[in-house]
Write a protein that holds these residues in place. Structure first.
Motif, mmCIF file in Angstrom:
data_model
loop_
_atom_site.group_PDB
_atom_site.id
_atom_site.type_symbol
_atom_site.label_atom_id
_atom_site.label_comp_id
_atom_site.label_asym_id
_atom_site.label_seq_id
_atom_site.Cartn_x
_atom_site.Cartn_y
_atom_site.Cartn_z
ATOM 1 N N LEU A 3 0.833 -1.139 0.040
ATOM 2 C CA LEU A 3 0.051 -0.041 -0.029
ATOM 3 C C LEU A 3 0.885 1.518 -0.012
ATOM 4 C CD1 LEU A 3 -2.757 1.285 0.220
ATOM 5 C CD2 LEU A 3 -2.633 1.107 2.545
ATOM 6 N N PHE A 4 2.111 1.204 0.475
ATOM 7 C CA PHE A 4 2.744 2.381 0.796
ATOM 8 C C PHE A 4 4.030 2.413 0.356
ATOM 9 C CE2 PHE A 4 -0.174 2.717 4.468
ATOM 10 C CZ PHE A 4 -0.936 3.792 3.818
ATOM 11 N N SER A 5 5.012 3.200 -0.136
ATOM 12 C CA SER A 5 6.312 3.098 -0.755
ATOM 13 C C SER A 5 7.561 3.039 0.237
ATOM 14 C CB SER A 5 6.583 4.461 -1.375
ATOM 15 O OG SER A 5 6.643 5.448 -0.446
ATOM 16 N N LYS A 6 8.622 2.329 -0.195
ATOM 17 C CA LYS A 6 9.783 2.231 0.783
ATOM 18 C C LYS A 6 10.211 3.666 1.263
ATOM 19 C CE LYS A 6 10.879 -2.155 0.825
ATOM 20 N NZ LYS A 6 11.030 -2.848 1.992
ATOM 21 N N GLN A 7 9.775 4.544 0.515
ATOM 22 C CA GLN A 7 10.319 5.864 0.653
ATOM 23 C C GLN A 7 9.608 6.210 2.133
ATOM 24 O OE1 GLN A 7 10.576 9.115 -2.112
ATOM 25 N NE2 GLN A 7 8.844 9.963 -0.978
ATOM 26 N N LEU A 8 8.462 5.774 2.481
ATOM 27 C CA LEU A 8 7.277 6.195 3.545
ATOM 28 C C LEU A 8 7.841 5.271 4.423
ATOM 29 C CD1 LEU A 8 5.113 7.914 4.791
ATOM 30 C CD2 LEU A 8 3.725 5.990 4.006
ATOM 31 N N GLU A 9 8.191 3.978 4.206
ATOM 32 C CA GLU A 9 8.752 3.202 5.294
ATOM 33 C C GLU A 9 10.155 3.493 5.750
ATOM 34 O OE1 GLU A 9 10.302 -1.584 5.621
ATOM 35 O OE2 GLU A 9 9.047 -0.969 3.842
ATOM 36 N N ILE A 108 -10.886 9.012 0.935
ATOM 37 C CA ILE A 108 -11.424 9.539 2.048
ATOM 38 C C ILE A 108 -11.194 8.729 3.465
ATOM 39 C CG2 ILE A 108 -13.605 9.601 2.073
ATOM 40 C CD1 ILE A 108 -11.611 12.651 2.744
ATOM 41 N N GLU A 109 -11.764 7.510 3.036
ATOM 42 C CA GLU A 109 -11.683 6.871 4.404
ATOM 43 C C GLU A 109 -10.316 6.346 4.909
ATOM 44 O OE1 GLU A 109 -13.845 2.688 5.210
ATOM 45 O OE2 GLU A 109 -14.992 3.786 3.597
ATOM 46 N N VAL A 110 -9.367 6.012 4.068
ATOM 47 C CA VAL A 110 -8.104 5.831 4.432
ATOM 48 C C VAL A 110 -7.343 6.813 4.993
ATOM 49 C CG1 VAL A 110 -5.875 4.983 3.703
ATOM 50 C CG2 VAL A 110 -7.843 3.776 2.780
ATOM 51 N N LYS A 115 -5.279 10.146 9.767
ATOM 52 C CA LYS A 115 -5.185 11.401 10.454
ATOM 53 C C LYS A 115 -5.249 11.141 11.845
ATOM 54 C CE LYS A 115 -6.912 14.640 7.020
ATOM 55 N NZ LYS A 115 -8.304 15.623 6.533
ATOM 56 N N GLN A 116 -6.080 9.957 12.205
ATOM 57 C CA GLN A 116 -6.240 9.477 13.535
ATOM 58 C C GLN A 116 -5.105 8.786 14.248
ATOM 59 O OE1 GLN A 116 -9.674 7.236 13.616
ATOM 60 N NE2 GLN A 116 -10.992 8.569 12.469
ATOM 61 N N ILE A 117 -4.138 8.537 13.423
ATOM 62 C CA ILE A 117 -2.820 7.610 13.953
ATOM 63 C C ILE A 117 -2.007 8.739 14.108
ATOM 64 C CG2 ILE A 117 -0.957 5.854 13.352
ATOM 65 C CD1 ILE A 117 -3.072 4.854 11.262
#
Length: 119
Positions: A3-9, A108-110, A115-117
């Motif tokens: 779901l997310f990039s290595k850059q983000l990780e 928008i759900e994701v 935003k809550q984390i």
């Protein structure tokens, strides 16, 4: 499923190490070594996070955590702008433009969950 990039990780690993460190300053090499982030990514991502105001740095001393608390969405948007910057520099590449559109249209759900984390 990725779901997310290595850059983000990698950015997250670097950020959390700084945030949880009891030392005021950490050298880039030390951060990279402790997180096992590839060196080719590490310094670039640390610099990017400084430029985006996520972390700070002081010449000769190293990097440090800023006291501001981020939610995961804010972190994501700040970190992923590195991808957007490279996309803007090559507007003729349709694949890059399509990737940018996909990222910007994240559900928008994701987004609300992110935003809550707090990180």
């Amino acid at each position: 499923m990725k779901l997310f990039s290595k850059q983000l990780e990698y950015s997250y690993l670097l950020y959390i190490l700084l945030k949880e460190s009891t030392e005021t300053y950490l050298k880039g090499e030390e951060i990279i070594q402790k997180t096992d982030v590839p060196k080719s990514w590490g310094l670039r991502l640390l610099t990017h996070m400084v430029n985006r105001g996520i972390i700070g740095s002081q010449k000769g001393k190293g990097f440090f955590s800023l006291s501001d608390e981020l939610n995961f969405w804010e972190f994501y948007v700040s970190v992923e702008t590195l991808n957007f910057e490279s996309i803007r520099s090559n507007k003729s590449d349709e694949r890059r433009l399509k990737y940018k559109e996909l990222i910007l249209n994240i559900g928008i759900e994701v987004q609300e969950k992110m935003k809550q984390i707090k990180i």
